[in-house]
Design a protein around this motif. Sequence first.
Motif, PDB file in Angstrom:
ATOM      1  N   LEU A  84       0.819  -1.216   0.000  1.00  0.00           N
ATOM      2  CA  LEU A  84       0.000   0.000   0.000  1.00  0.00           C
ATOM      3  C   LEU A  84       0.854   1.267   0.000  1.00  0.00           C
ATOM      4  CD1 LEU A  84      -2.619  -1.184   2.638  1.00  0.00           C
ATOM      5  CD2 LEU A  84      -2.803  -1.301   0.139  1.00  0.00           C
ATOM      6  N   SER A  85       2.025   1.190   0.614  1.00  0.00           N
ATOM      7  CA  SER A  85       2.951   2.315   0.615  1.00  0.00           C
ATOM      8  C   SER A  85       4.347   1.791   0.908  1.00  0.00           C
ATOM      9  CB  SER A  85       2.555   3.369   1.654  1.00  0.00           C
ATOM     10  OG  SER A  85       2.683   2.854   2.967  1.00  0.00           O
ATOM     11  N   SER A  86       5.341   2.589   0.552  1.00  0.00           N
ATOM     12  CA  SER A  86       6.725   2.184   0.777  1.00  0.00           C
ATOM     13  C   SER A  86       7.553   3.430   1.037  1.00  0.00           C
ATOM     14  CB  SER A  86       7.270   1.428  -0.439  1.00  0.00           C
ATOM     15  OG  SER A  86       8.573   0.935  -0.190  1.00  0.00           O
ATOM     16  N   ALA A  87       8.430   3.368   2.048  1.00  0.00           N
ATOM     17  CA  ALA A  87       9.246   4.523   2.405  1.00  0.00           C
ATOM     18  C   ALA A  87      10.664   4.072   2.712  1.00  0.00           C
ATOM     19  CB  ALA A  87       8.661   5.245   3.610  1.00  0.00           C
ATOM     20  N   ASP A  88      11.641   4.789   2.163  1.00  0.00           N
ATOM     21  CA  ASP A  88      13.040   4.500   2.448  1.00  0.00           C
ATOM     22  C   ASP A  88      13.434   5.090   3.795  1.00  0.00           C
ATOM     23  OD1 ASP A  88      13.393   3.205   0.046  1.00  0.00           O
ATOM     24  OD2 ASP A  88      14.091   4.998  -1.007  1.00  0.00           O
ATOM     25  N   VAL A  89      14.133   4.300   4.585  1.00  0.00           N
ATOM     26  CA  VAL A  89      14.675   4.766   5.857  1.00  0.00           C
ATOM     27  C   VAL A  89      16.161   5.082   5.722  1.00  0.00           C
ATOM     28  CG1 VAL A  89      15.095   4.159   8.278  1.00  0.00           C
ATOM     29  CG2 VAL A  89      12.974   3.428   7.151  1.00  0.00           C
ATOM     30  N   TYR A  90      16.860   4.217   4.996  1.00  0.00           N
ATOM     31  CA  TYR A  90      18.301   4.377   4.816  1.00  0.00           C
ATOM     32  C   TYR A  90      18.701   3.681   3.523  1.00  0.00           C
ATOM     33  CZ  TYR A  90      23.321   3.516   5.401  1.00  0.00           C
ATOM     34  OH  TYR A  90      24.677   3.445   5.196  1.00  0.00           O
ATOM     35  N   VAL A  91      19.579   4.312   2.757  1.00  0.00           N
ATOM     36  CA  VAL A  91      20.141   3.696   1.554  1.00  0.00           C
ATOM     37  C   VAL A  91      21.650   3.856   1.628  1.00  0.00           C
ATOM     38  CG1 VAL A  91      20.229   3.684  -0.956  1.00  0.00           C
ATOM     39  CG2 VAL A  91      18.075   4.227   0.204  1.00  0.00           C
ATOM     40  N   GLY A  92      22.363   2.738   1.747  1.00  0.00           N
ATOM     41  CA  GLY A  92      23.808   2.760   1.871  1.00  0.00           C
ATOM     42  C   GLY A  92      24.485   2.047   0.722  1.00  0.00           C
ATOM     43  N   ARG A  93      25.762   1.726   0.927  1.00  0.00           N
ATOM     44  CA  ARG A  93      26.573   1.140  -0.138  1.00  0.00           C
ATOM     45  C   ARG A  93      26.228  -0.323  -0.387  1.00  0.00           C
ATOM     46  NH1 ARG A  93      31.319  -1.700  -0.647  1.00  0.00           N
ATOM     47  NH2 ARG A  93      31.553  -1.825   1.620  1.00  0.00           N
ATOM     48  N   ILE A  94      26.012  -1.093   0.688  1.00  0.00           N
ATOM     49  CA  ILE A  94      25.773  -2.525   0.514  1.00  0.00           C
ATOM     50  C   ILE A  94      24.393  -2.959   0.992  1.00  0.00           C
ATOM     51  CG2 ILE A  94      28.226  -3.064   0.667  1.00  0.00           C
ATOM     52  CD1 ILE A  94      27.648  -4.132   3.514  1.00  0.00           C
ATOM     53  N   LEU A  95      23.631  -2.047   1.565  1.00  0.00           N
ATOM     54  CA  LEU A  95      22.279  -2.401   1.967  1.00  0.00           C
ATOM     55  C   LEU A  95      21.417  -1.150   2.037  1.00  0.00           C
ATOM     56  CD1 LEU A  95      21.726  -1.515   5.199  1.00  0.00           C
ATOM     57  CD2 LEU A  95      23.279  -3.408   5.588  1.00  0.00           C
ATOM     58  N   ALA A  96      20.111  -1.376   2.038  1.00  0.00           N
ATOM     59  CA  ALA A  96      19.135  -0.303   2.224  1.00  0.00           C
ATOM     60  C   ALA A  96      18.047  -0.839   3.149  1.00  0.00           C
ATOM     61  CB  ALA A  96      18.540   0.152   0.899  1.00  0.00           C
ATOM     62  N   LEU A  97      17.399   0.076   3.849  1.00  0.00           N
ATOM     63  CA  LEU A  97      16.284  -0.286   4.716  1.00  0.00           C
ATOM     64  C   LEU A  97      15.058   0.503   4.283  1.00  0.00           C
ATOM     65  CD1 LEU A  97      14.965  -1.563   7.247  1.00  0.00           C
ATOM     66  CD2 LEU A  97      15.878   0.358   8.568  1.00  0.00           C
ATOM     67  N   ARG A 110       6.140  -3.640   7.409  1.00  0.00           N
ATOM     68  CA  ARG A 110       7.212  -4.621   7.348  1.00  0.00           C
ATOM     69  C   ARG A 110       8.519  -3.913   7.011  1.00  0.00           C
ATOM     70  NH1 ARG A 110       4.109  -7.036   9.758  1.00  0.00           N
ATOM     71  NH2 ARG A 110       3.110  -9.047   9.343  1.00  0.00           N
ATOM     72  N   GLU A 111       9.519  -4.093   7.876  1.00  0.00           N
ATOM     73  CA  GLU A 111      10.845  -3.526   7.639  1.00  0.00           C
ATOM     74  C   GLU A 111      11.653  -4.503   6.801  1.00  0.00           C
ATOM     75  OE1 GLU A 111      12.141  -3.072  11.628  1.00  0.00           O
ATOM     76  OE2 GLU A 111      11.029  -1.223  11.962  1.00  0.00           O
ATOM     77  N   ILE A 112      12.234  -4.010   5.706  1.00  0.00           N
ATOM     78  CA  ILE A 112      12.933  -4.871   4.755  1.00  0.00           C
ATOM     79  C   ILE A 112      14.330  -4.333   4.519  1.00  0.00           C
ATOM     80  CG2 ILE A 112      12.955  -5.791   2.400  1.00  0.00           C
ATOM     81  CD1 ILE A 112       9.723  -4.892   2.851  1.00  0.00           C
ATOM     82  N   VAL A 113      15.307  -5.190   4.707  1.00  0.00           N
ATOM     83  CA  VAL A 113      16.688  -4.853   4.378  1.00  0.00           C
ATOM     84  C   VAL A 113      16.969  -5.350   2.961  1.00  0.00           C
ATOM     85  CG1 VAL A 113      19.112  -5.252   4.931  1.00  0.00           C
ATOM     86  CG2 VAL A 113      17.445  -4.950   6.775  1.00  0.00           C
ATOM     87  N   GLU A 114      17.258  -4.409   2.077  1.00  0.00           N
ATOM     88  CA  GLU A 114      17.629  -4.757   0.708  1.00  0.00           C
ATOM     89  C   GLU A 114      19.125  -5.043   0.652  1.00  0.00           C
ATOM     90  OE1 GLU A 114      16.521  -1.560  -1.818  1.00  0.00           O
ATOM     91  OE2 GLU A 114      14.473  -1.454  -1.060  1.00  0.00           O
ATOM     92  N   HIS A 115      19.496  -6.029  -0.156  1.00  0.00           N
ATOM     93  CA  HIS A 115      20.882  -6.484  -0.225  1.00  0.00           C
ATOM     94  C   HIS A 115      21.298  -6.610  -1.682  1.00  0.00           C
ATOM     95  CE1 HIS A 115      24.298  -9.355   0.333  1.00  0.00           C
ATOM     96  NE2 HIS A 115      24.433  -8.729   1.478  1.00  0.00           N
ATOM     97  N   LEU A 116      22.600  -6.549  -1.924  1.00  0.00           N
ATOM     98  CA  LEU A 116      23.102  -6.666  -3.296  1.00  0.00           C
ATOM     99  C   LEU A 116      23.035  -8.091  -3.829  1.00  0.00           C
ATOM    100  CD1 LEU A 116      26.284  -4.409  -3.107  1.00  0.00           C
ATOM    101  CD2 LEU A 116      24.152  -3.905  -4.333  1.00  0.00           C
ATOM    102  N   GLY A 117      22.968  -9.061  -2.935  1.00  0.00           N
ATOM    103  CA  GLY A 117      23.106 -10.445  -3.363  1.00  0.00           C
ATOM    104  C   GLY A 117      24.571 -10.840  -3.333  1.00  0.00           C
ATOM    105  N   ALA A 118      24.835 -12.127  -3.216  1.00  0.00           N
ATOM    106  CA  ALA A 118      26.206 -12.586  -3.078  1.00  0.00           C
ATOM    107  C   ALA A 118      26.354 -13.995  -3.617  1.00  0.00           C
ATOM    108  CB  ALA A 118      26.637 -12.535  -1.606  1.00  0.00           C
ATOM    109  N   VAL A 119      27.614 -14.379  -3.781  1.00  0.00           N
ATOM    110  CA  VAL A 119      27.940 -15.744  -4.193  1.00  0.00           C
ATOM    111  C   VAL A 119      28.934 -16.315  -3.197  1.00  0.00           C
ATOM    112  CG1 VAL A 119      27.525 -15.298  -6.633  1.00  0.00           C
ATOM    113  CG2 VAL A 119      29.826 -14.974  -5.694  1.00  0.00           C
ATOM    114  N   ALA A 120      28.971 -17.621  -3.105  1.00  0.00           N
ATOM    115  CA  ALA A 120      29.963 -18.331  -2.303  1.00  0.00           C
ATOM    116  C   ALA A 120      30.401 -19.560  -3.100  1.00  0.00           C
ATOM    117  CB  ALA A 120      29.395 -18.724  -0.947  1.00  0.00           C
ATOM    118  N   VAL A 121      31.561 -20.092  -2.754  1.00  0.00           N
ATOM    119  CA  VAL A 121      32.148 -21.155  -3.567  1.00  0.00           C
ATOM    120  C   VAL A 121      32.635 -22.309  -2.695  1.00  0.00           C
ATOM    121  CG1 VAL A 121      33.864 -21.742  -5.330  1.00  0.00           C
ATOM    122  CG2 VAL A 121      32.940 -19.400  -5.202  1.00  0.00           C
ATOM    123  N   VAL A 122      32.130 -23.505  -2.978  1.00  0.00           N
ATOM    124  CA  VAL A 122      32.716 -24.731  -2.443  1.00  0.00           C
ATOM    125  C   VAL A 122      33.749 -25.186  -3.466  1.00  0.00           C
ATOM    126  CG1 VAL A 122      32.322 -27.118  -1.765  1.00  0.00           C
ATOM    127  CG2 VAL A 122      30.626 -25.375  -1.187  1.00  0.00           C
TER     128      VAL A 122
END
Length: 214
Positions: free
Chosen positions: A12-25, A40-52
Amino acid sequence: MTEPGQHDFQVLSSADVYVGRILALRVDELAMPGGGRAAREIVEHLGAVAVVALDEDDHVTLIHQYRHPLGRRIWELPAGLIDKLGEDPVETARRELVEEVGLAAGDWSVLVDVAASPGFTDEVVRVFLATDLAAVDRVMEGDEEADLVARRFPLDEAVRMVLAGEIVNGAAVGGLLAAHTIRTVDAPVRPANAPWPDMPTRLPSRRASPPPRD
């Protein structure tokens, strides 16, 4: 009132609280099944990879890295953020494997996709299996990487560390258990370019298109 499993959780609505280099709220207001509204508070992330990175002797290379939120060093897989919108996750994984442990791999596949904590963040980590390994010159890009300690473990020992609570990083736990599974029961893996429907895109899109200045 809709039937369970049928409700449309409309934003219904969305508001930014913080936008940084590697995450946003941000805070979203959702339409709830009972007719009410909930934030609902949502932390946005860039996404990542890991390697076995698994060698011919079934040894896996782990790194010991300081993680400030936990206040200690923990064992993890070589990993890194997907810095650019549209960047091929496999290329990110290749780069991180070289930078963190000085390895190149001739064969790549997808083990698991791990949603870090889907109750509040869109962070998802894709864990690759890398085999046909070769040592290469390590290229360090940051101060933290100068403190990394890399060590090879038998895969069985790494799994023991997971079950003993000695490895707690979510992507490492999922990746190591998945690697052990495919070695034990010959389970199939996905190709390196397999679709990734939950790959984070919102924060990368913000970075690619910053808001105009006043």
